[in-house]
Design an enzyme around this catalytic site. Structure first.
Site, PDB file in Angstrom:
ATOM      1  N   CYS A 175      29.740  16.401  63.109  1.00 13.71           N
ATOM      2  CA  CYS A 175      28.919  15.194  63.005  1.00 13.71           C
ATOM      3  C   CYS A 175      29.605  14.074  63.784  1.00 13.71           C
ATOM      4  CB  CYS A 175      28.627  14.810  61.552  1.00 13.71           C
ATOM      5  SG  CYS A 175      30.061  14.320  60.576  1.00 13.71           S
ATOM      6  N   ASN A 229      32.809  12.642  60.817  1.00 12.54           N
ATOM      7  CA  ASN A 229      33.487  13.652  59.991  1.00 12.54           C
ATOM      8  C   ASN A 229      33.887  13.106  58.616  1.00 12.54           C
ATOM      9  OD1 ASN A 229      36.472  15.787  60.203  1.00 12.54           O
ATOM     10  ND2 ASN A 229      34.464  16.283  59.411  1.00 12.54           N
ATOM     11  N   CYS A 269      30.949  12.107  56.348  1.00 11.13           N
ATOM     12  CA  CYS A 269      29.763  12.258  55.482  1.00 11.13           C
ATOM     13  C   CYS A 269      29.126  13.648  55.616  1.00 11.13           C
ATOM     14  CB  CYS A 269      28.711  11.180  55.781  1.00 11.13           C
ATOM     15  SG  CYS A 269      29.261   9.492  55.472  1.00 11.13           S
ATOM     16  N   ARG A 270      28.388  13.873  56.706  1.00 10.33           N
ATOM     17  CA  ARG A 270      27.578  15.084  56.807  1.00 10.33           C
ATOM     18  C   ARG A 270      28.387  16.357  56.997  1.00 10.33           C
ATOM     19  NH1 ARG A 270      24.025  12.826  61.557  1.00 10.33           N
ATOM     20  NH2 ARG A 270      26.090  11.894  61.906  1.00 10.33           N
ATOM     21  N   SER A 271      29.294  16.382  58.000  1.00 16.31           N
ATOM     22  CA  SER A 271      29.966  17.655  58.280  1.00 16.31           C
ATOM     23  C   SER A 271      30.952  18.081  57.185  1.00 16.31           C
ATOM     24  CB  SER A 271      30.613  17.665  59.675  1.00 16.31           C
ATOM     25  OG  SER A 271      31.634  16.716  59.804  1.00 16.31           O
ATOM     26  N   ASP A 317      21.572  10.819  58.993  1.00 17.50           N
ATOM     27  CA  ASP A 317      22.870  10.186  58.762  1.00 17.50           C
ATOM     28  C   ASP A 317      22.775   9.258  57.549  1.00 17.50           C
ATOM     29  OD1 ASP A 317      25.250   8.850  58.844  1.00 17.50           O
ATOM     30  OD2 ASP A 317      25.124   8.304  60.961  1.00 17.50           O
TER      31      ASP A 317
HETATM   32  P1  4NP Z   1      28.932  11.138  59.585  1.00 20.77           P
HETATM   33  O1  4NP Z   1      28.478   9.651  59.229  1.00 20.77           O
HETATM   34  O2  4NP Z   1      28.781  11.284  61.080  1.00 20.77           O
HETATM   35  O3  4NP Z   1      27.960  11.967  58.816  1.00 20.77           O
HETATM   36  O4  4NP Z   1      30.361  11.280  59.113  1.00 20.77           O
HETATM   37  C1  4NP Z   1      29.009   8.510  59.845  1.00 20.77           C
HETATM   38  C2  4NP Z   1      30.271   8.110  59.537  1.00 20.77           C
HETATM   39  C3  4NP Z   1      30.781   6.963  60.119  1.00 20.77           C
HETATM   40  C4  4NP Z   1      30.002   6.238  61.003  1.00 20.77           C
HETATM   41  C5  4NP Z   1      28.723   6.656  61.319  1.00 20.77           C
HETATM   42  C6  4NP Z   1      28.224   7.806  60.736  1.00 20.77           C
HETATM   43  N1  4NP Z   1      30.513   5.048  61.577  1.00 20.77           N
HETATM   44  O5  4NP Z   1      29.783   4.397  62.336  1.00 20.77           O
HETATM   45  O6  4NP Z   1      31.685   4.698  61.318  1.00 20.77           O
END
Ligand code: 4NP
Length: 153
Positions: A7, A10, A12-14, A124
């Protein structure tokens, strides 16, 4: 089969997908799944644990992702993993931008395993609320079960 979830951050989703697939594969004693890991395409959160909202939501369903730590994808991941499962199209594009020649052949969207999910990409939840984190878990469970039921990938 070694599986890498990808993702953006790294956190939340992954890591959620990693925890779900690892737990379900163990529970179902799947011979299909070897190493399971996750990475971000960005460097924002390297070394950090998953988002507390992801940790809490996952724990409520029996997935412990609290010990995971974020890392950024590396070109060596393409050889180390048989399947690179991206959460959205921008993750896939980021992978394509660093992939060795021919290496994108084993990269695809995680939700391609769940064509009936109603969405192609894992939404997301980072700027969302509790329901968005539940939705990620629902979709991860759906696609992980489907992956485990796939005879040949
Ligand atoms: P992820 O979510 O890609 O599912 O881990 C996010 C985590 C952090 C950010 C965006 C999405 N960020 O902008 O910091």
């Amino acid at each position: 089969m070694n599986v890498l979830f990808v993702c953006l951050g790294n956190i939340c989703r992954s890591p959620t997908a990693e925890g779900v697939l690892r737990t379900l594969a163990l529970r179902e004693q799947s011979a299909l799944i070897g190493r399971v890991d996750s990475v971000g395409t960005a460097d924002y959160h390297i070394g950090e644990p998953p988002d507390p909202r992801s940790v809490t939501a996952a724990a409520r369903r029996g997935y412990d992702i609290s010990a995971l730590r974020a890392r950024q994808v590396s070109t060596t991941d393409f050889a180390a993993f048989d399947l690179l499962l991206a959460m959205d199209d921008s993750n896939l594009a980021a992978l394509a931008s660093i992939a060795p020649p021919g290496a994108m052949g084993h990269a695809r969207l995680f939700l391609s395993f769940a064509p009936d999910a109603g969405v192609r990409e894992m939404p997301d939840p980072y700027y969302g609320g509790p329901a968005d984190f539940e939705r990620v878990l629902d979709l991860c469970e759906l696609a992980a079960h489907a992956l485990l039921r796939t005879p040949r990938i």
